[in-house]
Design a protein around this motif. Structure first.
Motif, PDB file in Angstrom:
ATOM      1  N   UNK A  87       0.856  -1.186   0.000  1.00 47.74           N
ATOM      2  CA  UNK A  87       0.000   0.000   0.000  1.00 47.74           C
ATOM      3  C   UNK A  87       0.891   1.235   0.000  1.00 47.74           C
ATOM      4  N   UNK A  88       0.540   2.202  -0.830  1.00 53.35           N
ATOM      5  CA  UNK A  88       1.288   3.461  -0.879  1.00 53.35           C
ATOM      6  C   UNK A  88       0.287   4.614  -0.817  1.00 53.35           C
ATOM      7  N   UNK A 106      -2.446  12.715  -1.181  1.00 58.93           N
ATOM      8  CA  UNK A 106      -1.599  11.896  -2.057  1.00 58.93           C
ATOM      9  C   UNK A 106      -1.527  12.491  -3.458  1.00 58.93           C
ATOM     10  N   UNK A 107      -0.328  12.479  -4.022  1.00 61.59           N
ATOM     11  CA  UNK A 107      -0.172  12.892  -5.416  1.00 61.59           C
ATOM     12  C   UNK A 107       0.488  11.810  -6.268  1.00 61.59           C
ATOM     13  N   UNK A 108       1.469  11.039  -5.688  1.00 56.81           N
ATOM     14  CA  UNK A 108       2.093   9.949  -6.446  1.00 56.81           C
ATOM     15  C   UNK A 108       2.961   9.121  -5.486  1.00 56.81           C
ATOM     16  N   UNK A 109       3.411   7.970  -5.996  1.00 61.70           N
ATOM     17  CA  UNK A 109       4.431   7.212  -5.278  1.00 61.70           C
ATOM     18  C   UNK A 109       5.557   6.845  -6.235  1.00 61.70           C
ATOM     19  N   UNK A 110       6.783   6.733  -5.696  1.00 64.61           N
ATOM     20  CA  UNK A 110       7.965   6.354  -6.463  1.00 64.61           C
ATOM     21  C   UNK A 110       8.541   5.066  -5.886  1.00 64.61           C
ATOM     22  N   UNK A 158       0.582   7.692 -10.206  1.00 65.78           N
ATOM     23  CA  UNK A 158      -0.343   8.587  -9.518  1.00 65.78           C
ATOM     24  C   UNK A 158      -1.593   7.852  -9.044  1.00 65.78           C
ATOM     25  N   UNK A 159      -1.603   6.550  -9.187  1.00 63.48           N
ATOM     26  CA  UNK A 159      -2.739   5.736  -8.778  1.00 63.48           C
ATOM     27  C   UNK A 159      -2.587   5.321  -7.314  1.00 63.48           C
ATOM     28  N   UNK A 160      -3.671   5.407  -6.561  1.00 65.95           N
ATOM     29  CA  UNK A 160      -3.659   4.962  -5.169  1.00 65.95           C
ATOM     30  C   UNK A 160      -3.744   3.431  -5.155  1.00 65.95           C
ATOM     31  N   UNK A 161      -2.764   2.778  -4.546  1.00 61.72           N
ATOM     32  CA  UNK A 161      -2.704   1.311  -4.485  1.00 61.72           C
ATOM     33  C   UNK A 161      -2.891   0.888  -3.027  1.00 61.72           C
ATOM     34  N   UNK A 186       2.315  -2.912  -6.469  1.00 63.45           N
ATOM     35  CA  UNK A 186       2.907  -1.588  -6.642  1.00 63.45           C
ATOM     36  C   UNK A 186       3.807  -1.536  -7.870  1.00 63.45           C
ATOM     37  N   UNK A 187       4.541  -2.641  -8.101  1.00 62.34           N
ATOM     38  CA  UNK A 187       5.499  -2.676  -9.212  1.00 62.34           C
ATOM     39  C   UNK A 187       5.919  -4.120  -9.414  1.00 62.34           C
TER      40      UNK A 187
END
Length: 446
Positions: free
Chosen positions: A102-103, A108-112, A130-133, A138-139
């Protein structure tokens, strides 16, 4: 006109209207009149056929099924959290590995997602989204893009003001050279299904060792004790070289334990334990001065998160503290177990017959190693043998030099890495002496 007369006139008007309606719809008139004898018939559709219903007259001693097994209501995960739930720190991964977690951060604007060699903090960007997970992928990490080794992974959730939270995986081991065994996911056809929640769960059974040969020392390119080896003579502070790590992606490493016992007995004495993972490195230093001279066995136990374990043994180690170390001679093949190169034969040595070539090829990111020979000083190299298996202070090849003419030769060990760079190691002026012919027996003189 009085009030009574007015009421009579209104009643007559309503009766006249009702008669007019019934005269225009005889079917409705029939159903209205029949309702006197069968109440409710007037309100049924002309297409309805009344179906009799049967009501049981006995009582049921059990509640209805929905009360016994209520349908669970899914709970929304509304946590504001940044976490990685799979894989875990210390796990071994290979191939294409999903990072699940979860990020989320307020505003929230984005996660890296970033990766770095373990402990180096040299972060390399992998992806941004920029999607809420929430509890999802996540990747997907393509481990083939990285050399085998230990890495850290960071997921950073960023808000509109540039503030952030971070989640880390530490010491993830990318291991494509020797992939961990993947535990199969149960299916509906699998007889080994998870237990029903209605079954009483008893105490966890005593963990058992994964069936392995009793005296296996190590798995090539995998776990175990590589140095010392069975039958070695040891004295003083002796490094124990081995590999202890996760064996499967779904049953990660927990710790390793090292024991010692007099040879051939089960009187194991604990030496050391650690939760740190190692790859062909020093896992312990054995001080033999604390032991009486004699034969001993070592046992390495690698314990996993579910409490099961694998075991590896080194047997018939001879502790010889009282005796002086033997002089160096051609059979002393282990002077430096962790240094890459050829240990035997030596430079300027004379040999006869079949010779074992001993060395270490376990370089980081090993692709393969190659062995060559040439007449001394000529640099005309002829290929002998190649293999992809890393060797630590072990036998590379066995050559019969009696097939060569009496001359001196050079030998070259080339270690090639995955980026196709290589290192060369030489042994010079090895003199091949033909064997002395056995004299033919003569009859005794009379």
């Amino acid at each position: 006109m009085d009030e009574r007369t007015a009421k009579i006139r209104v009643g007559l008007a309503l009766l006249a209207a009702l008669v007019t309606v019934l005269a225009g719809a005889p079917e409705i008139a029939q159903r209205v009149l029949a309702d006197v004898e069968r109440p409710g018939l007037a309100f049924q559709s002309p297409f309805d056929t009344p179906t009799p219903t049967w009501t049981p007259f006995f009582f049921t001693p059990f509640p209805a099924a929905p009360e016994f097994f209520p349908t669970p209501t899914p709970t929304l995960d509304l946590r504001v959290v940044n976490e990685i739930v799979h894989p875990r720190s210390g796990d071994a991964v290979f191939g294409f590995t999903p990072l699940i977690g979860t990020a989320v951060i307020r505003d929230f604007t984005r996660y890296d997602v970033h990766i770095s060699p373990a402990g180096a903090e040299a972060w390399r960007w992998l992806t941004s989204s920029r999607e809420v997970i929430r509890n999802n992928v996540l990747y997907i990490l393509n481990t083939y893009e990285f050399p085998d080794g230990l890495y850290d992974i960071r997921v950073r959730a960023i808000d509109r003001n540039g503030n952030y939270t971070e989640a880390f995986l530490r010491k993830i081991e990318i291991r494509n050279a020797a992939p961990p065994t993947v535990t199969p996911i149960p299916t509906s056809a699998d007889p080994n299904q998870p237990f029903s929640p209605l079954i009483i769960v008893f105490d966890t059974p005593t963990p058992t060792a994964t069936p392995t040969p009793r005296f296996r020392s190590f798995i090539p390119n995998g776990q175990g004790i590589f140095e010392p080896q069975n039958g070695d003579v040891i004295r003083g502070r002796t490094p124990i070289i081995g590999t202890v790590n996760s064996k499967t992606a779904f049953n990660p490493f927990l710790r390793y334990e090292l024991y010692i016992a007099p040879s051939g007995t089960d009187q194991w004495g604990w030496l050391y334990s650690s939760e740190q993972q190692f790859w062909q490195s020093e896992i312990y230093v054995l001080d033999t001065t604390q032991l009486a001279d004699g034969f001993y066995d070592l046992r390495l136990r690698v314990v996993y998160r579910d409490s099961n374990y694998d075991e590896y043994y080194v047997t018939r180690l001879y502790v010889a503290n009282a005796s002086a170390p033997p002089a160096v001679h051609p059979t002393a093949t282990r002077p430096a177990p962790r240094i890459l190169g050829l240990y035997f034969p030596f430079d300027n040595i004379r040999v006869t017959g079949v010779i074992d070539f001993v060395g270490t090829t376990a370089a980081p990111n090993l692709l393969r190693w190659e062995l060559y020979w040439s007449p001394s000083g000529a640099e005309r190299w002829t290929f002998i043998f190649s293999d992809v298996k890393p060797v630590v202070n072990g036998y590379l090849a066995r050559l019969d030099l009696s097939l060569l003419p009496e001359d001196s030769f050079d030998f070259r060990l080339r270690i090639v890495r995955q980026d196709y760079t290589y290192s060369d190691y030489y042994v010079r002026n090895v003199v091949a002496v033909p064997p002395t012919p056995t004299p033919i027996p003569q009859p005794p003189r009379r």
